[in-house]
Motif scaffolding. Structure first.
Motif, PDB file in Angstrom:
ATOM      1  N   ASP A 140     -13.647  -1.822   2.848  1.00 56.31           N
ATOM      2  CA  ASP A 140     -13.461  -2.821   1.787  1.00 56.31           C
ATOM      3  C   ASP A 140     -13.187  -2.106   0.253  1.00 56.31           C
ATOM      4  N   HIS A 141     -12.375  -1.229   0.515  1.00 56.55           N
ATOM      5  CA  HIS A 141     -11.640  -0.843  -0.471  1.00 56.55           C
ATOM      6  C   HIS A 141     -10.417  -0.700  -0.792  1.00 56.55           C
ATOM      7  N   ASP A 142      -9.334  -0.369  -2.067  1.00 58.66           N
ATOM      8  CA  ASP A 142      -8.200  -1.450  -2.045  1.00 58.66           C
ATOM      9  C   ASP A 142      -7.247  -0.765  -0.389  1.00 58.66           C
ATOM     10  N   ASP A 143      -6.550  -0.995   0.140  1.00 56.62           N
ATOM     11  CA  ASP A 143      -6.452  -0.486   1.141  1.00 56.62           C
ATOM     12  C   ASP A 143      -4.616   0.925   0.584  1.00 56.62           C
ATOM     13  N   ARG A 144      -4.705   0.872  -0.770  1.00 54.85           N
ATOM     14  CA  ARG A 144      -4.205   2.266  -0.800  1.00 54.85           C
ATOM     15  C   ARG A 144      -4.479   3.440  -0.319  1.00 54.85           C
ATOM     16  N   LEU A 145      -6.336   3.732  -1.046  1.00 50.69           N
ATOM     17  CA  LEU A 145      -7.080   4.403  -0.330  1.00 50.69           C
ATOM     18  C   LEU A 145      -7.174   4.970   1.107  1.00 50.69           C
ATOM     19  N   TYR A 146      -6.721   4.831   2.456  1.00 52.05           N
ATOM     20  CA  TYR A 146      -6.006   4.497   2.903  1.00 52.05           C
ATOM     21  C   TYR A 146      -4.636   5.489   3.451  1.00 52.05           C
ATOM     22  N   THR A 147      -3.527   4.452   3.112  1.00 54.64           N
ATOM     23  CA  THR A 147      -2.580   4.727   2.571  1.00 54.64           C
ATOM     24  C   THR A 147      -2.308   6.509   2.085  1.00 54.64           C
ATOM     25  N   GLY A 148      -3.555   6.534   0.687  1.00 54.63           N
ATOM     26  CA  GLY A 148      -3.513   7.704  -0.078  1.00 54.63           C
ATOM     27  C   GLY A 148      -3.672   8.559   0.906  1.00 54.63           C
ATOM     28  N   ALA A 149      -4.949   8.651   1.288  1.00 54.74           N
ATOM     29  CA  ALA A 149      -5.741   9.724   2.023  1.00 54.74           C
ATOM     30  C   ALA A 149      -5.012  10.392   3.495  1.00 54.74           C
ATOM     31  N   LEU A 150      -4.057   9.782   3.792  1.00 55.60           N
ATOM     32  CA  LEU A 150      -3.260  10.046   4.962  1.00 55.60           C
ATOM     33  C   LEU A 150      -2.540  11.032   4.056  1.00 55.60           C
ATOM     34  N   ARG A 151      -1.653  10.446   2.891  1.00 51.10           N
ATOM     35  CA  ARG A 151      -0.518  11.097   2.606  1.00 51.10           C
ATOM     36  C   ARG A 151      -1.055  12.162   1.810  1.00 51.10           C
ATOM     37  N   LEU A 152      -2.416  11.920   1.609  1.00 56.06           N
ATOM     38  CA  LEU A 152      -2.901  13.239   1.391  1.00 56.06           C
ATOM     39  C   LEU A 152      -3.577  14.520   2.206  1.00 56.06           C
TER      40      LEU A 152
END
Length: 358
Positions: A140-152
């Protein structure tokens, strides 16, 4: 008439804290500037390019010079870029490029800024959660959480997983070389699963995650890496991992997010072969609160407040371990779940690598 004593202020302490708060305020807006520099390709255009003017950078990136001029000034004021007053040019040093422009670098951090940017977007959701006590599901978060976590997380996995973390486990690397069955719980976009599949061609890998869009991304990543025949990705909760007898179960930065981490760990133990191993990677933390009074702890407590703890509270049991549970608390969870052997096998400035055996 009753008088109320007004406490005397320590003016030096007040001034010092105002400076600290202003520094944090500057960092907060500059974090947005970093995210913009990443999204617009400004850092990538500067990497290895030498000194550039705002006009030259704007031309290289297809951006508007006046915006770029202000952005460059912010970056130079914060020490992210070098500035030569004599020429009016800005430069990204090779060292800073590793952090800001090179996604293959183990110290690349733009993904972390992307993750934090997603949290600002979800501000109203967090306000509601604070006042109601309700959880916030991972999906239920903004989609950048998932792509950001991947890149982090991916740069750290690429730098350490095959080279250091797996060899730190007793006999695991040898099993993987000869052929082992592995399940990667909470695999997200599949970075960890794909990295292992690329390194160990005789082994088979199953990645599971409750977030369907992440699983679709993981399948695409496996195809792109050419390991789709040795990997399978399924949408499933951590407590319903399919199959038994796994030689290795991996959980990267996710057990503390579980509503019932003891129950999940118990299910993992039951899914392992008798001589199997759990590789648990958790955020770096000490056991006491003050042990984590440092920049990494501050970062992780912040992310824990708005991501990890809400995720746990949205699930059954809702234990809410948080991202800074520490090695002693994680060992308690694993031993309560029935693991007989638990040890910290390795550490990095950002990670605890824990080995557990049935």
């Amino acid at each position: 008439m009753t008088t109320i004593d007004t406490p005397r202020l320590d003016e030096a302490a007040l001034e010092q804290f105002v400076h600290q708060a202003v520094g944090d305020l500057a960092a907060a807006i500059s974090g947005l500037m970093v995210h913009l520099g990443d999204r617009l390709g400004l850092y990538r255009a500067m990497a290895g390019a030498g000194p550039l003017t705002s006009t030259e950078l704007a031309e290289r990136t297809g951006t508007h010079e006046q915006y770029v001029r202000e952005w460059l000034a912010n970056q130079a004021a914060g020490g992210y870029l070098d500035f030569d007053p004599g020429t009016g040019r800005f430069e990204l040093s090779p060292e800073h490029a590793l952090v800001l422009a090179d996604e293959q670098s183990p110290v690349f951090l733009d993904g972390a800024f992307e993750t934090v940017a997603s949290c600002y977007t979800d501000h109203e959701t967090f306000v509601r959660a604070f006042t109601t006590g309700e959880g916030i599901d991972w999906g239920d978060h903004d989609d950048r959480l998932y792509t950001g976590a991947l890149r982090l997380f991916r740069p750290g996995y690429e730098a350490h997983l095959v080279q250091a973390w797996l060899p730190a486990l007793d006999g695991v690397a040898e099993k993987l070389q000869s052929g082992a069955s592995v399940v990667d719980i909470g695999c997200g976009y599949g970075a960890s699963t794909v990295i292992m599949a690329q390194a160990f061609e005789q082994s088979t890998f199953v990645g599971v995650d409750s977030h369907a869009p992440s699983i679709e991304g993981a399948r695409a990543a496996a195809r792109e890496a050419g390991v789709e025949r040795r990997t399978r990705f399924e949408v499933a909760p951590a407590a319903a991992v399919p199959g038994r007898g796994y030689d290795l179960v991996t959980m990267f930065d996710c057990l503390h997010d579980m509503g019932d981490p003891v129950g999940v760990a118990r299910h993992v133990r039951e899914a392992l072969a008798p001589d199997g191993t759990l590789l648990l990677v958790e955020p770096a933390a000490g056991d006491g609160l003050t042990d984590n009074f440092n920049p990494v702890g501050r970062l992780y407590y912040g992310l824990s407040t708005v991501i990890c703890t809400p995720s746990s509270l949205a699930q059954e049991v809702g234990l809410g371990l948080g991202a800074q549970a520490g090695p002693h608390r994680m060992e308690q969870v694993l031993r309560t779940a029935g693991f007989s052997s638990v040890r910290v096998a390795a550490r990095t400035p950002f990670n605890l690598i824990i080995e557990a055996r049935p």
